[in-house]
Motif scaffolding. Structure first.
Motif, PDB file in Angstrom:
ATOM      1  N   ALA A  94       0.848  -1.197   0.000  1.00  0.00           N
ATOM      2  CA  ALA A  94       0.000   0.000   0.000  1.00  0.00           C
ATOM      3  C   ALA A  94       0.882   1.245   0.000  1.00  0.00           C
ATOM      4  O   ALA A  94       0.654   2.196  -0.752  1.00  0.00           O
ATOM      5  CB  ALA A  94      -0.914  -0.010   1.221  1.00  0.00           C
ATOM      6  N   ASP A  95       1.893   1.178   0.810  1.00  0.00           N
ATOM      7  CA  ASP A  95       2.809   2.301   0.928  1.00  0.00           C
ATOM      8  C   ASP A  95       3.451   2.631  -0.405  1.00  0.00           C
ATOM      9  O   ASP A  95       3.561   3.775  -0.813  1.00  0.00           O
ATOM     10  CB  ASP A  95       3.882   1.947   1.959  1.00  0.00           C
ATOM     11  N   PHE A 116       2.332   2.384  -3.239  1.00  0.00           N
ATOM     12  CA  PHE A 116       1.426   3.080  -4.147  1.00  0.00           C
ATOM     13  C   PHE A 116       0.932   4.403  -3.555  1.00  0.00           C
ATOM     14  O   PHE A 116       0.050   5.046  -4.105  1.00  0.00           O
ATOM     15  CB  PHE A 116       0.237   2.191  -4.493  1.00  0.00           C
ATOM     16  N   GLY A 117       1.493   4.748  -2.385  1.00  0.00           N
ATOM     17  CA  GLY A 117       1.096   6.011  -1.771  1.00  0.00           C
ATOM     18  C   GLY A 117      -0.209   5.933  -1.003  1.00  0.00           C
ATOM     19  O   GLY A 117      -0.940   6.908  -0.911  1.00  0.00           O
ATOM     20  N   TYR A 118      -0.518   4.781  -0.454  1.00  0.00           N
ATOM     21  CA  TYR A 118      -1.761   4.631   0.285  1.00  0.00           C
ATOM     22  C   TYR A 118      -1.519   4.243   1.744  1.00  0.00           C
ATOM     23  O   TYR A 118      -0.524   3.584   2.053  1.00  0.00           O
ATOM     24  CB  TYR A 118      -2.632   3.548  -0.349  1.00  0.00           C
ATOM     25  N   ASP A 119      -2.473   4.646   2.579  1.00  0.00           N
ATOM     26  CA  ASP A 119      -2.485   4.154   3.942  1.00  0.00           C
ATOM     27  C   ASP A 119      -3.548   3.078   3.989  1.00  0.00           C
ATOM     28  O   ASP A 119      -4.681   3.285   3.550  1.00  0.00           O
ATOM     29  CB  ASP A 119      -2.853   5.287   4.918  1.00  0.00           C
ATOM     30  N   LEU A 120      -3.201   1.950   4.527  1.00  0.00           N
ATOM     31  CA  LEU A 120      -4.118   0.825   4.595  1.00  0.00           C
ATOM     32  C   LEU A 120      -5.180   1.086   5.665  1.00  0.00           C
ATOM     33  O   LEU A 120      -4.862   1.411   6.801  1.00  0.00           O
ATOM     34  CB  LEU A 120      -3.319  -0.426   4.951  1.00  0.00           C
ATOM     35  N   VAL A 121      -6.444   0.968   5.299  1.00  0.00           N
ATOM     36  CA  VAL A 121      -7.483   1.113   6.306  1.00  0.00           C
ATOM     37  C   VAL A 121      -8.140  -0.234   6.591  1.00  0.00           C
ATOM     38  O   VAL A 121      -8.779  -0.429   7.611  1.00  0.00           O
ATOM     39  CB  VAL A 121      -8.574   2.119   5.871  1.00  0.00           C
ATOM     40  N   ASP A 122      -7.981  -1.147   5.679  1.00  0.00           N
ATOM     41  CA  ASP A 122      -8.601  -2.450   5.862  1.00  0.00           C
ATOM     42  C   ASP A 122      -8.008  -3.404   4.839  1.00  0.00           C
ATOM     43  O   ASP A 122      -7.352  -2.970   3.888  1.00  0.00           O
ATOM     44  CB  ASP A 122     -10.109  -2.341   5.633  1.00  0.00           C
TER      45      ASP A 122
END
Lengths: 136, 136
Positions: free
Chosen positions: A115-116, A118-124
Motif C-alpha cells: 500500500a505504501d 502506491f502512496g496509500y495508507d491501509l485502512v482495511d
DNA sequence: GTAGATGCAAAGTATTTGCGACAAG
DNA sequence: CTTGTCGCAAATACTTTGCATCTAC
C-alpha cells in the motif's frame, strides 16, 4: 478486558434493546461465521418474536460500529463474526466449506509495504485462501 | 501468444455466438472491473438487442471456463475482469473506488506456506487491500 | 439437423425500507 | 417525553430460469 458486545454498545452509545442483547449473545457464542439466516434461526430459538428485519438491521449497525465483521465469501450470502482485538484471515476449505482462521504477521507487514509503495495508507484488508485438504 | 477471449472459447469448445463475441470484445477492452450492469450498457451500444440475461449467462459461462474472474468487492454487485496469465491482486481506494492492480511474489509465497502449514493445497486466493491516498 | 443459445418476462434470493406501534434513556 | 427501534409486509437490488424461438457448427 473482555469487552463483550453489550459493553461495546454502551461505550459507543448504541441503545441496548432486548432484541440486540439476544443477537449480541448469539454472535458472541458463535464459533463459526453464520449468515443472517442462520443468525435468525438461532435468535428465534431464544426469542421467536424477533423479526429477520431486526437481525439485518442489527448486524448492519454492529458492522458500522466496528463491533462485528462482515464477510462476502463465495455463496452470495454475507456472513458475520464478532470482531476481537486479534485480527485474523481465513482459509476456506472449498470442499467442505470449513473455515480456518489464521494470522501471519509477515504477510500483514508486506501488505502495508505494498500500500505504501502506491502512496496509500491501509485502512482495511481482506485475505482469503481457498484450498483442498492434502492427500498425504 | 495473445490468446483472445474468442480464441479461448474455440479452444474450450464454447460456441461463439454474435452476442458472445460482443461481450468478449467489451470485456477485453475494459481496463476497469465492470459489473454486469456496466457491461450491459457497453454491450448495448454495440448491439442493443442483446439482453441483460445473456450478459449474466455469458459472464457466468466465461467464469466457469476460467476465462474471466469474478470479484465480490464491497457493494453487492459482482464485478468482472478478463483473466490474463499474470495473476494480480487489488488495492482499492475506499474514497474514490479506484482499483490498482498489483503483484507481490513474496506474499504469494507466504500464502502457500500458510496453507501448507494447515495441510492444505491452495487452489485460489483473494487479497484485497483497502486504503486512502496519503496526504504527503 | 440438432444441441445449445437467446429474449422476454416471470421467479428467485438477499437485503432494505415505510409506517404505525412501542420502548430505552 | 422524545428519539430511536421493532415487526410486518411491501419494495429493492441483483441474478437466475422456463419456454418458445432461433442459430452455430
Amino acid at each position: 478486558m473482555k469487552d463483550t458486545i453489550e459493553e461495546k454498545c454502551l461505550t459507543k452509545g448504541v441503545k441496548l434493546t432486548d432484541q440486540r442483547k439476544v443477537i449480541a449473545k448469539v454472535m458472541s457464542e458463535a464459533k463459526d461465521h453464520p449468515d443472517v439466516d442462520e443468525l435468525y434461526k438461532r435468535v428465534s430459538k431464544i426469542d421467536s418474536k424477533i423479526s429477520i428485519a431486526t437481525v439485518y438491521r442489527t448486524v448492519k449497525l454492529f458492522e458500522e460500529e466496528g463491533i462485528v465483521a462482515k464477510h462476502d465469501f463465495k455463496g452470495g450470502k454475507a456472513r458475520y463474526e464478532e470482531l476481537s482485538e486479534s485480527h485474523h484471515d481465513h482459509l476456506i476449505d472449498v470442499k467442505t466449506g470449513e473455515i480456518i482462521e489464521f494470522v501471519d504477521n509477515e504477510i500483514e507487514q508486506l501488505q502495508k509495504k505494498v500500500a505504501d509503495k502506491f502512496g496509500y495508507d491501509l485502512v482495511d484488508h481482506k485475505l482469503e485462501l481457498y484450498g483442498v485438504k492434502k492427500k498425504s
